[in-house]
Design an enzyme around this catalytic site. Structure first.
Site, short mmCIF file in Angstrom:
data_model
loop_
_atom_site.label_atom_id
_atom_site.label_comp_id
_atom_site.label_asym_id
_atom_site.label_seq_id
_atom_site.Cartn_x
_atom_site.Cartn_y
_atom_site.Cartn_z
N SER A 1 -6.86 5.07 9.35
CA SER A 1 -7.63 4.99 8.10
C SER A 1 -7.01 3.94 7.17
CB SER A 1 -7.64 6.37 7.44
OG SER A 1 -8.09 6.31 6.11
N HIS B 1 0.83 -1.21 0.00
CA HIS B 1 0.00 0.00 0.00
C HIS B 1 0.86 1.25 0.00
CE1 HIS B 1 -3.65 2.31 0.71
NE2 HIS B 1 -2.89 3.10 1.43
N ARG C 1 -13.47 14.20 7.40
CA ARG C 1 -12.11 14.77 7.50
C ARG C 1 -11.80 15.64 6.30
NH1 ARG C 1 -8.49 9.86 7.62
NH2 ARG C 1 -6.81 11.39 7.60
N LYS D 1 -8.25 -0.46 6.71
CA LYS D 1 -8.60 -1.06 5.42
C LYS D 1 -7.66 -2.22 5.08
CE LYS D 1 -8.64 3.15 3.83
NZ LYS D 1 -8.73 4.45 3.14
N1 URA Z 1 -5.15 7.40 2.58
C1 URA Z 1 -6.16 6.90 3.30
O1 URA Z 1 -6.74 5.88 2.96
N2 URA Z 1 -6.52 7.54 4.42
C2 URA Z 1 -5.91 8.65 4.86
O2 URA Z 1 -6.28 9.17 5.89
C3 URA Z 1 -4.85 9.17 4.09
C4 URA Z 1 -4.49 8.51 2.95
#
Ligand code: URA
Ligand code: CA
Length: 441
Positions: free
Chosen positions: A183, A82, A168, A187
């Site tokens: 965040s 990622h 946000r 995921k």
């Molecule tokens: N990418 C994300 O998925 N979340 C964030 O807060 C910043 C970058």
């Protein structure tokens, strides 16, 4: 328990406990809380921070807010990668096929463009017919069959993040280390891979612009993942200029294919090999980074990586002929060269501004309903540190209209500084972060 007491606690800089975190995270996911109270809490977190344990608790609560992907049916160690987000940052399209060609299954859930950064799904959709929405069952079957699938996150994955991120974005609370870390990691944990390689960007186009902050973000994310039992490693890498020379969806697919064909080298290839090597190491498919990079290079130069990419395109109903003929990708109606206004060396680039330029040409979204034009963007012909003479092509723009090209020319020149004094090329990989600590490279 109620939101007011949670907001007050964070306002007074006290750490939130598990119950309090679960309360607002599950409430956000279910849509039962008032936006103004959530927004106030997010700002209190942005201003007062969270300690590491609190950030871990927040991440786990967000992970549990939806379904968890179960990849256990896939043989071998599943590895994910990622990036925290960059410009011209197409490593997934290069490394996923190479890693898969080395026998390590890649079951990847990717995102769309966010802010000034591009997203892998938007790029893949510039291949005619390519489907990014697969059922979980089809996703797993494809990985079992060909070792590779790249799809969008299902809507039920970490729904708390979706709710919080939307708030946000419009309350100036994106740039908070605990909110970014939770965040991203919620995921990733929900996506189910056993090993996760993070590419944490640093510089003028990154979410964290200083090396210190970027290393800290990497450390927090690595610790969260390790606490959750995942094999974790992060590279902190340059985003003081776009990674590849191509910025824009179809243009970036073209550059990835050029790399997979062995036609193009440079930082996109170098970083893809370095991140891919960490994926092979994490999966136990190599003993040293050098051995891993050699295996990936062999997959690249033998053409097996490109073949794997072609298999994925066919499996996901895209037009595989783009692998042999990149001119089949969407082409913009207008192209325009941007000549260098003076002789000198490229000193620096405002990378966020370049990402926003691509977005304003139509390569990204300003609001949710915007439709992306896959053909638009630009190609940079110089990197930081390189010399250029007045009148030589600094960049080529790909646009919908002549008027767009004219406006983009001025903006591109404003974002790239050329000066008479020699400048150094940028360092690509700054640090390696593992649960044991950070090593500056
Ligand atoms: N990418 C994300 O998925 N979340 C964030 O807060 C910043 C970058
Ligand atoms: Ca991304």
């Amino acid at each position: 328990m109620d939101m007011l007491s949670i907001i007050e606690k964070k306002k007074l800089r006290n750490p939130l406990n598990e119950e309090e975190i679960d309360y607002f995270v599950s409430g956000a996911a279910r849509g039962v809380l008032e936006d103004y109270q959530l927004a106030a809490l997010l700002m209190a977190i942005r201003l007062n921070g969270m300690d590491r344990d609190e950030t871990s608790r927040l991440t786990l609560a967000m992970t549990r807010s939806g379904t968890m992907a179960d990849l256990s049916a896939i043989r071998g160690v599943t590895v994910d990668k990622h990036s925290t987000g960059g410009v011209g940052d197409t490593t997934t399209l290069v490394l996923a096929p190479l890693v898969a060609a080395c026998g390590v299954p890649v079951a990847k859930m990717s995102g769309r463009g966010l802010g000034h950064t591009g997203g892998t799904l938007d790029k893949l959709e510039s291949i005619a017919g390519f489907q990014v929405e697969l059922t979980m069952e089809a996703f797993i079957q494809q990985v079992q069959r060909i070792g590779l699938a790249v799809i969008g996150q299902t809507g039920t994955l970490a729904p708390a993040d979706k709710a919080l991120y939307t708030l946000r974005d419009i309350t100036s609370t994106v740039d908070s280390l605990p909110l970014i870390a939770s965040s991203i990691m919620s995921k990733k944990l929900a996506s189910g891979a056993q090993a996760i390689v993070l590419d944490v960007k640093t510089g003028s186009g990154a979410i964290m612009q200083t090396l210190e902050k970027s290393v800290e973000l990497a450390q927090v994310m690595v610790h969260i993942g390790a606490d959750a039992g995942r094999h974790m490693v992060a590279l902190v890498t340059d985003m003081d200029e776009p990674l590849g020379s191509h910025v824009g969806n179809a243009l970036e697919v073209k550059e990835a294919i050029d790399v997979l064909c062995g036609r193009v080298t440079g930082p996109l290839m170098t970083l893809s090999l370095a991140l891919g090597a960490q994926m092979l190491l994490a999966a136990g498919a190599a003993q040293t980074a050098e051995e891993a990079e050699n295996r990936l290079s062999e997959a690249l130069y033998s053409g097996r990586g490109l073949e794997k990419f072609r298999q994925m395109i066919i499996a996901q109903q895209g037009d595989p002929r783009v692998c042999d003929d990149v001119t089949l990708l969407p082409q913009a109606p207008v192209s325009a060269i941007v000549p260098a206004p003076q002789t000198g060396y490229v000193q620096s680039m405002e990378t966020t501004r370049l990402g926003n330029l691509a977005r304003s040409l139509g390569a990204g979204r300003r609001k949710k309903t915007d439709v992306i034009d896959p053909s638009v963007g630009f190609v940079l012909h110089r990197r930081v540190g390189e010399q250029i003479s007045r009148g030589e092509a600094l960049a080529t723009l790909y646009c919908k209209t002549e008027a767009d090209a004219q406006a983009a020319k001025a903006e591109l020149l404003a974002a790239i500084l050329i000066g008479p004094q020699p400048a150094k090329p940028l360092k690509l990989i700054h640090a390696l972060v593992t649960p044991d600590g950070a090593t500056l490279l």
